[in-house]
Design a protein around this motif. Sequence first.
Motif, PDB file in Angstrom:
ATOM      1  N   LEU A  12       0.959  -0.783   0.032  1.00  0.00           N
ATOM      2  CA  LEU A  12       0.108   0.218  -0.471  1.00  0.00           C
ATOM      3  C   LEU A  12       0.703   1.561   0.567  1.00  0.00           C
ATOM      4  CD1 LEU A  12      -2.693   2.319   0.044  1.00  0.00           C
ATOM      5  CD2 LEU A  12      -2.454   0.820   2.331  1.00  0.00           C
ATOM      6  N   MET A  71      -4.026   0.083   7.043  1.00  0.00           N
ATOM      7  CA  MET A  71      -4.557   0.932   5.938  1.00  0.00           C
ATOM      8  C   MET A  71      -5.608   1.704   5.610  1.00  0.00           C
ATOM      9  SD  MET A  71      -4.859  -3.013   3.393  1.00  0.00           S
ATOM     10  CE  MET A  71      -4.243  -2.444   2.166  1.00  0.00           C
ATOM     11  N   ALA A  84      -7.931  -0.570  -2.322  1.00  0.00           N
ATOM     12  CA  ALA A  84      -6.551  -1.442  -1.328  1.00  0.00           C
ATOM     13  C   ALA A  84      -7.364  -2.573  -0.812  1.00  0.00           C
ATOM     14  CB  ALA A  84      -7.231  -0.471  -0.405  1.00  0.00           C
TER      15      ALA A  84
END
Length: 278
Positions: free
Chosen positions: A18, A70, A171
């Motif tokens: 990420l 995240m 994501a």
Amino acid sequence: MITLHHLESSGSHRIIWLLEELELSYQIERHQVNPETGAVDSALQAIHPLAKAPVLVDDKQVVAGCGAIMDYILNKYDRSGLRPPITSSDYTQYQQWMFYSDSQLLPLFQQQARYEKLANTRVPFFARSILKKVVNGVLSGPIATEIAQHLNYIEDQLSANGWSSGSQFSAADIQLSFALETAKSKGLIDAKQFPNLDSFLNAIAERSAYQIAQEKAGSKVYALPVSTEPEISDDENSTAIAEDNNPQGESNNQALDGASSETGIEAGNGSGNGNTQR
């Protein structure tokens, strides 16, 4: 500066991926688990009291757990559209897939790994047939059936666009990839049976950020020795008898207790030192 505390077998390569997708500057602090005792090095304990990885430190903010990390990164740094607009119909799907793997599919693989380890546990020879029957029943029964249900479900969900949350990579696909790579490493994803899963894994492997993350994580996906019927051979029975007659002998299998992770996904080469990225 963002610091990611990376532990082998934790799946924290997802965070590195990420960070690479967002082209952020960060450094990696590598930690290790003692394979014999299961103890985590004290440096990680000092960062977070649970000594679990991944852990992200951003200035004075400490965030633990892949999903939370995240979400934090995306809230603060996402300028690349790695999640659908909150008002869009794709956002509900995105929310589901962001937390699906860790809450639904990966726990099944962890259970599977525990039973596989149990199959290799040294027990008195007269109990080995009982152990074999119990392990075979669980691995080939409820766990295998539920994993197959999940894989078929994901296969169907990916049929519309190839990605989990609409027509664009997000994501959530990073999160989903971890469980699917686990399944593939176990030989559970056949291109003919699951063409959408296979295409998904091929597509993520072509992303440059994914490739960079795999290299920087210093880890690789390994296949676990999965069998619907773990074999316990006559030779092993003979060895067990011999050891019963020689109580002073040491079992070579003692090292197995900490040799593999519960998920069996990663094996790292971390050395405990930090490396600045970018």
